[in-house]
Write an enzyme that holds these catalytic residues in place. Structure first.
Site, PDB file in Angstrom:
ATOM      1  N   TRP A 100      37.289  47.249  36.310  1.00  0.00           N
ATOM      2  CA  TRP A 100      38.036  46.526  37.348  1.00  0.00           C
ATOM      3  C   TRP A 100      38.229  47.396  38.576  1.00  0.00           C
ATOM      4  CZ3 TRP A 100      37.239  41.799  36.586  1.00  0.00           C
ATOM      5  CH2 TRP A 100      37.292  41.233  35.310  1.00  0.00           C
ATOM      6  N   ASP A 167      46.578  47.190  40.849  1.00  0.00           N
ATOM      7  CA  ASP A 167      46.165  46.025  40.074  1.00  0.00           C
ATOM      8  C   ASP A 167      46.904  46.125  38.745  1.00  0.00           C
ATOM      9  OD1 ASP A 167      44.954  44.122  38.505  1.00  0.00           O
ATOM     10  OD2 ASP A 167      42.899  44.875  38.768  1.00  0.00           O
ATOM     11  N   LYS A 191      46.874  36.983  31.983  1.00  0.00           N
ATOM     12  CA  LYS A 191      47.037  37.943  30.897  1.00  0.00           C
ATOM     13  C   LYS A 191      48.460  37.893  30.335  1.00  0.00           C
ATOM     14  CE  LYS A 191      42.839  39.415  31.876  1.00  0.00           C
ATOM     15  NZ  LYS A 191      42.571  40.138  33.086  1.00  0.00           N
TER      16      LYS A 191
HETATM   17  C1  LIG Z   1      41.306  40.306  34.046  1.00  0.00           C
HETATM   18  C2  LIG Z   1      41.449  41.362  35.063  1.00  0.00           C
HETATM   19  C3  LIG Z   1      40.981  41.201  36.374  1.00  0.00           C
HETATM   20  C4  LIG Z   1      40.214  39.983  36.827  1.00  0.00           C
HETATM   21  O1  LIG Z   1      41.056  38.978  37.153  1.00  0.00           O
HETATM   22  P1  LIG Z   1      40.511  37.579  37.774  1.00  0.00           P
HETATM   23  O2  LIG Z   1      41.791  36.836  37.906  1.00  0.00           O
HETATM   24  O3  LIG Z   1      39.556  36.996  36.786  1.00  0.00           O
HETATM   25  O4  LIG Z   1      39.864  37.875  39.063  1.00  0.00           O
HETATM   26  C5  LIG Z   1      41.189  42.224  37.267  1.00  0.00           C
HETATM   27  N1  LIG Z   1      41.834  43.347  36.918  1.00  0.00           N
HETATM   28  C6  LIG Z   1      42.291  43.540  35.658  1.00  0.00           C
HETATM   29  C7  LIG Z   1      42.993  44.806  35.328  1.00  0.00           C
HETATM   30  C8  LIG Z   1      42.118  42.549  34.707  1.00  0.00           C
HETATM   31  O5  LIG Z   1      42.568  42.747  33.457  1.00  0.00           O
END
Ligand SMILES: *Cc1c(COP(=O)(O)O)cnc(C)c1O
Length: 354
Positions: A100, A167, A191
């Protein structure tokens, strides 16, 4: 009977939230209309948006501290470019802790110079780089607090004077953290908060004032903030469901209480990984994630019997990501302790067959 859901994302939500959210699709709170059939500018939906934003700030301890909560669209992946478009003047720093972060770096490079301050790539991202010196002339520093695929997590934040951006898609609301250390953090809902379709962004007012203004409207934090996340039609169902999860979390005792619960679950599964001769943990012990526990089969062990056992036990979603192989047990906020206990029982049962 519902399965024991260890999916990495989209992932398990609290049972009560699922019930309330489904009911609201039929009819919202006795108003004679469905949640998804009413105007987002109705007083009912405005109250939902306000409540969701308030809860997000309250739970992170940022209420009244000069932050705003935005519910946007496009997933965390859109944040990879929005952060850079709004904040990059000339160069930014990134700590690369996995797939990511890698993607965030790739997008940021379109808008300026990206300095990869540290990376754990040489060890397939099985640890978090520490003691990293952060240059003082960066526009911002970006980190991924929890690395969903590799099962690592920052347990101490990098010390820096430059704006800290994170993030937090896979560990937001899971633990007490100095949330005020961040200038902006974001998380895709799917998540730990709600269904896919909305992304929570918490941003400091003082950072909003410093953002680039030559940004397309839909990509502009300042515009979304000025319009209270209603610049265009917000994703009403994901926002409502997120609000319900945040309400649930508050009723559980908030982040402090859920952290304790998460620590209990993580200890149970990691203790078993370390004890069980059939498995080896993937991530460096001191960097292990409290949300995604990654583990592989020990050398020479055939996992077919294990796969048959957990499948028969109605366990779902523990196959590892292709970058790591093996297994990944995602133990997000809503996963009950009894599901983790069952997984541990199955791991022990498998060991006995060897
Ligand atoms: C799942 C995830 C993403 C991707 O998220 P989207 O909403 O599908 O763009 C980005 N960063 C992390 C840490 C994730 O776990």
């Amino acid at each position: 009977m519902k399965k024991h859901n260890f999916s990495a994302g989209p992932s398990i939500l609290p049972e009560t939230v699922m019930k309330q959210a489904s009911a609201a699709v039929q009819e919202l709170d006795g108003i004679g209309l469905s949640l998804i059939e009413i105007s987002h500018r109705s007083k009912e939906f405005i109250a939902i948006m306000d409540r969701a934003q308030k809860l997000a700030l309250e739970l992170t301890g940022l209420e009244g501290k000069g932050y705003q909560a935005l519910f946007l669209q496009g997933g965390a992946s859109t944040q990879f470019l929005m952060t850079a478009m709004n904040l990059m003047k000339s160069k930014a720093g990134y700590i690369n802790t996995g797939a990511w972060s890698d993607k965030a770096i790739k997008e940021a490079k379109r808008y300026g110079e990206v300095i990869e301050i540290a990376s754990s790539k040489e060890k397939n991202f099985n640890y978090i780089p520490k003691g990293v010196k952060i240059p003082a002339d960066l526009d911002y520093l970006h980190i991924t607090t929890n690395n969903t695929i590799f099962g690592t997590q920052f347990h101490a934040l990098p010390q820096t004077e430059v704006p800290l951006i994170a993030d937090m898609s896979s560990d937001i609301f899971s633990r007490e953290l100095d949330y005020a250390a961040f200038d902006l953090f974001y998380a895709g809902a799917q998540k730990n908060m709600g269904p896919a379709g909305t992304t929570l962004v918490i941003v400091k007012d003082s950072l909003l004032e410093k953002m680039n203004d030559d940004v397309p409207s839909m990509m502009s934090y300042a515009i979304h903030a000025a319009k209270g996340s209603m610049f265009n039609t917000p994703p009403v169902f994901p926002v409502y469901t997120s609000m319900l999860t945040l309400e649930w979390l508050k009723n559980q005792g908030g982040i402090k209480a859920i952290q304790k619960h998460n620590e209990t679950k993580a200890k149970l599964v990691y203790d078993e990984i370390d004890r069980n001769t059939a498995f080896v943990g993937f991530a460096a012990k001191e960097d292990r994630s409290y949300m995604n526990a990654t583990f592989n089969l020990a050398e020479g062990i055939d996992g077919a019997a294990f796969d048959a056992l957990w499948t028969a036990a109605d366990i779902s979603g523990i196959k590892g990501h292709r970058d790591v192989g093996g297994y990944r047990a995602s133990i997000y906020n809503a996963l009950p302790l009894k599901s983790v206990q069952l997984l541990v029982d199955i791991m022990q049962k498998f060991e006995k067959t060897l």
